[in-house]
Design a protein around this motif. Structure first.
Motif, PDB file in Angstrom:
ATOM      1  N   HIS A  88      21.301 -13.967  49.057  1.00 58.53           N
ATOM      2  CA  HIS A  88      20.317 -14.671  48.220  1.00 58.53           C
ATOM      3  C   HIS A  88      20.851 -15.610  47.053  1.00 58.53           C
ATOM      4  O   HIS A  88      20.208 -16.432  46.774  1.00 58.53           O
ATOM      5  CB  HIS A  88      19.389 -13.741  47.905  1.00 58.53           C
ATOM      6  CG  HIS A  88      18.567 -13.008  48.743  1.00 58.53           C
ATOM      7  ND1 HIS A  88      17.775 -13.799  49.468  1.00 58.53           N
ATOM      8  CD2 HIS A  88      18.650 -11.853  49.019  1.00 58.53           C
ATOM      9  CE1 HIS A  88      17.082 -12.928  50.304  1.00 58.53           C
ATOM     10  NE2 HIS A  88      17.541 -11.555  50.196  1.00 58.53           N
ATOM     11  N   ALA A  89      21.951 -15.363  46.876  1.00 56.64           N
ATOM     12  CA  ALA A  89      22.816 -16.224  45.629  1.00 56.64           C
ATOM     13  C   ALA A  89      24.135 -16.476  46.066  1.00 56.64           C
ATOM     14  O   ALA A  89      24.961 -15.027  46.180  1.00 56.64           O
ATOM     15  CB  ALA A  89      22.628 -15.474  44.383  1.00 56.64           C
ATOM     16  N   THR A 145      11.870 -22.402  39.875  1.00 59.83           N
ATOM     17  CA  THR A 145      11.645 -20.813  40.142  1.00 59.83           C
ATOM     18  C   THR A 145      10.108 -20.605  40.611  1.00 59.83           C
ATOM     19  O   THR A 145       9.881 -19.944  41.636  1.00 59.83           O
ATOM     20  CB  THR A 145      11.958 -19.911  39.291  1.00 59.83           C
ATOM     21  OG1 THR A 145      11.435 -20.394  37.950  1.00 59.83           O
ATOM     22  CG2 THR A 145      13.503 -19.687  38.916  1.00 59.83           C
ATOM     23  N   THR A 193      14.342 -14.645  39.594  1.00 61.63           N
ATOM     24  CA  THR A 193      14.523 -15.070  41.010  1.00 61.63           C
ATOM     25  C   THR A 193      15.670 -14.483  41.581  1.00 61.63           C
ATOM     26  O   THR A 193      15.865 -14.229  42.777  1.00 61.63           O
ATOM     27  CB  THR A 193      14.390 -16.616  40.995  1.00 61.63           C
ATOM     28  OG1 THR A 193      13.344 -17.102  40.140  1.00 61.63           O
ATOM     29  CG2 THR A 193      14.214 -17.029  42.393  1.00 61.63           C
ATOM     30  N   LEU A 194      16.744 -14.465  40.918  1.00 62.45           N
ATOM     31  CA  LEU A 194      18.146 -13.835  41.405  1.00 62.45           C
ATOM     32  C   LEU A 194      18.024 -12.342  41.922  1.00 62.45           C
ATOM     33  O   LEU A 194      18.459 -11.953  42.629  1.00 62.45           O
ATOM     34  CB  LEU A 194      19.333 -14.201  40.532  1.00 62.45           C
ATOM     35  CG  LEU A 194      19.778 -15.455  40.360  1.00 62.45           C
ATOM     36  CD1 LEU A 194      20.683 -15.536  39.260  1.00 62.45           C
ATOM     37  CD2 LEU A 194      20.193 -16.113  41.801  1.00 62.45           C
ATOM     38  N   GLU A 195      17.173 -11.645  40.834  1.00 61.45           N
ATOM     39  CA  GLU A 195      16.748 -10.159  41.209  1.00 61.45           C
ATOM     40  C   GLU A 195      16.026  -9.912  42.093  1.00 61.45           C
ATOM     41  O   GLU A 195      16.090  -9.071  42.824  1.00 61.45           O
ATOM     42  CB  GLU A 195      16.237  -9.488  39.832  1.00 61.45           C
ATOM     43  CG  GLU A 195      17.482  -9.278  38.796  1.00 61.45           C
ATOM     44  CD  GLU A 195      16.867  -9.185  37.496  1.00 61.45           C
ATOM     45  OE1 GLU A 195      15.475  -9.063  37.136  1.00 61.45           O
ATOM     46  OE2 GLU A 195      17.904  -9.004  36.510  1.00 61.45           O
ATOM     47  N   PRO A 243      14.336 -12.111  44.951  1.00 64.31           N
ATOM     48  CA  PRO A 243      14.010 -13.347  45.595  1.00 64.31           C
ATOM     49  C   PRO A 243      13.039 -13.157  46.733  1.00 64.31           C
ATOM     50  O   PRO A 243      12.783 -11.979  47.109  1.00 64.31           O
ATOM     51  CB  PRO A 243      15.315 -14.054  45.943  1.00 64.31           C
ATOM     52  CG  PRO A 243      16.088 -12.533  46.275  1.00 64.31           C
ATOM     53  CD  PRO A 243      15.648 -11.682  45.132  1.00 64.31           C
ATOM     54  N   VAL A 293      24.136 -12.995  35.737  1.00 62.89           N
ATOM     55  CA  VAL A 293      23.826 -13.754  36.956  1.00 62.89           C
ATOM     56  C   VAL A 293      24.917 -13.767  37.752  1.00 62.89           C
ATOM     57  O   VAL A 293      25.009 -13.684  39.200  1.00 62.89           O
ATOM     58  CB  VAL A 293      23.812 -15.582  36.194  1.00 62.89           C
ATOM     59  CG1 VAL A 293      23.995 -16.322  37.415  1.00 62.89           C
ATOM     60  CG2 VAL A 293      22.645 -15.813  35.655  1.00 62.89           C
ATOM     61  N   ARG A 341      25.108 -10.958  40.484  1.00 61.80           N
ATOM     62  CA  ARG A 341      24.126 -11.114  41.356  1.00 61.80           C
ATOM     63  C   ARG A 341      24.446 -12.108  42.539  1.00 61.80           C
ATOM     64  O   ARG A 341      24.009 -12.209  43.368  1.00 61.80           O
ATOM     65  CB  ARG A 341      22.725 -11.403  40.817  1.00 61.80           C
ATOM     66  CG  ARG A 341      22.150 -10.154  40.431  1.00 61.80           C
ATOM     67  CD  ARG A 341      20.855 -10.531  39.630  1.00 61.80           C
ATOM     68  NE  ARG A 341      20.431  -9.067  39.095  1.00 61.80           N
ATOM     69  CZ  ARG A 341      20.841  -8.601  38.079  1.00 61.80           C
ATOM     70  NH1 ARG A 341      21.619  -9.203  37.292  1.00 61.80           N
ATOM     71  NH2 ARG A 341      20.321  -7.278  37.533  1.00 61.80           N
ATOM     72  N   CYS A 342      25.693 -12.960  42.286  1.00 60.99           N
ATOM     73  CA  CYS A 342      26.019 -13.896  43.176  1.00 60.99           C
ATOM     74  C   CYS A 342      27.146 -13.418  43.996  1.00 60.99           C
ATOM     75  O   CYS A 342      28.051 -12.715  43.770  1.00 60.99           O
ATOM     76  CB  CYS A 342      26.603 -15.168  42.524  1.00 60.99           C
ATOM     77  SG  CYS A 342      25.296 -15.819  41.606  1.00 60.99           S
TER      78      CYS A 342
END
Ligand SMILES: [Zn+2]
Length: 335
Positions: A38-39, A108, A142-144, A146, A166, A169-170
């Motif tokens: 997602h990221a 977002t 949104t990262l958490e 999505p 951040v 989460r990537c």
């Protein structure tokens, strides 16, 4: 489908970015196994194609063919043209060096809505280094959590500027520019003979920047910039008109790069005479016989150059800033 096509997200086969093949391969594999993240954080190097890889990632998510990205379906072509209804771009607004919270919120909000009929919604944040701490925070939710099918691609050269919340989460993809000799061969193939070594001396191993450069002009620019620096140091330069020339819009950043290289060479030459790194940082004057400037002054000058480069895209008064830099150089001269 030739590999050249898929590695040319702009639709230009001249842009066969062969060094991105391993990264593209891992995107393909992830998509075929249904585990596209997602990221995604693309760790870019200057002029090495991080933005192009982000487009390839967007194609991978949006392409409708089984072997995504195919490079030629409607979705892939719309991504290449940067005109896909489910693809958003986030960058600093003109004259700003930051991506603002309001811009992130707008994005977002868009990403919470359903897509315009595509399999995915993709947002490319480039350069993500320009997110402020609050902008990055605004992105977190949104990262958490999505919506299904959302892919956020961050392209950053200095990912350490992003908050750990951040980064964690990537999934990461590292862009590595080709070697110096591969770079020269790639440039020769596309642009013919030329002093590409000199171009890479100024620009570093930055193939895409080098591709847009004119070797003869760049050499002339480098020579003039270096003569200005030497002149400022010796006291023989008329600073104001030189600063005016540096401030010209099309060459400002290149001159800063030339100046950085000039300072780096001097620091290297002087520190070769220094015993240790501690000495490098504490010594006011180093014993190099032919030095005309102390190392502390050189390091300060380098800091000033970095700061100028950071501000290069803003509305700062460039000629005034360069004047100050050249005066600083004159003042740092060893008496
Ligand atoms: Zn496609």
């Amino acid at each position: 489908m030739s590999p050249a096509t898929t590695l040319a997200p702009g639709g230009n086969p001249e842009l066969d970015l062969f060094w991105l093949a391993p990264q593209l391969q891992s995107l393909r594999r992830a998509r075929s196994q249904g585990r596209l993240p997602h990221a995604l954080l693309i760790q870019d190097a200057p002029g090495a194609g991080g933005s192009q890889l982000a487009l390839l990632a967007a194609q991978t998510a949006l392409c409708t063919e089984p072997e995504a990205p195919c490079g030629h379906c409607r979705e892939c072509l719309r991504v290449a043209a940067r005109a896909h209804p489910d693809l958003w771009f986030l960058a600093p607004e003109e004259d700003s060096i930051q991506i603002k919270v309001a811009q992130v919120r707008e994005l977002t909000d868009e990403l919470t809505l359903t897509s315009h009929g595509s399999a995915a919604s993709v947002a490319i944040i480039d350069p993500a280094d320009m997110l402020t701490p609050s902008s990055a925070n605004a992105l977190l939710k949104t990262l958490e959590e999505p919506r299904a099918g959302v892919l956020i691609v961050l392209v950053a050269q200095v990912s350490a500027r992003l908050p750990a919340t951040v980064l964690s989460r990537c999934q990461r993809l590292q862009v590595r520019p080709p070697s110096r000799s591969e770079c020269v061969a790639w440039l020769r193939e596309r642009r013919g003979e030329g002093d590409w070594e000199a171009v890479l001396d100024v620009l570093g191993n930055a193939p895409l920047r080098a591709l847009a450069a004119e070797p003869t002009q760049l050499r002339a620019l480098r020579d003039e910039t270096e003569s200005h620096l030497t002149g400022a140091l010796s006291g023989g330069l008329d600073i104001a008109p030189a600063a005016e020339r540096w401030a010209q819009r099309d060459s400002f950043e290149l001159r800063l790069l030339c100046a950085e290289n000039w300072v780096t060479r001097r620091i290297a030459a002087q520190s070769a005479g220094a015993g240790s790194l501690t000495e490098l940082h504490t010594a006011t004057h180093l014993p190099a016989a032919n030095s005309s400037m102390n190392i502390r002054g050189l390091i300060r000058l380098m800091d000033a150059l970095y700061e100028l480069r950071r501000l290069a895209t803003t509305t700062i008064n460039k000629s005034l800033a360069v004047e100050q830099l050249l005066w600083q150089l004159r003042a740092a001269r060893k008496s």
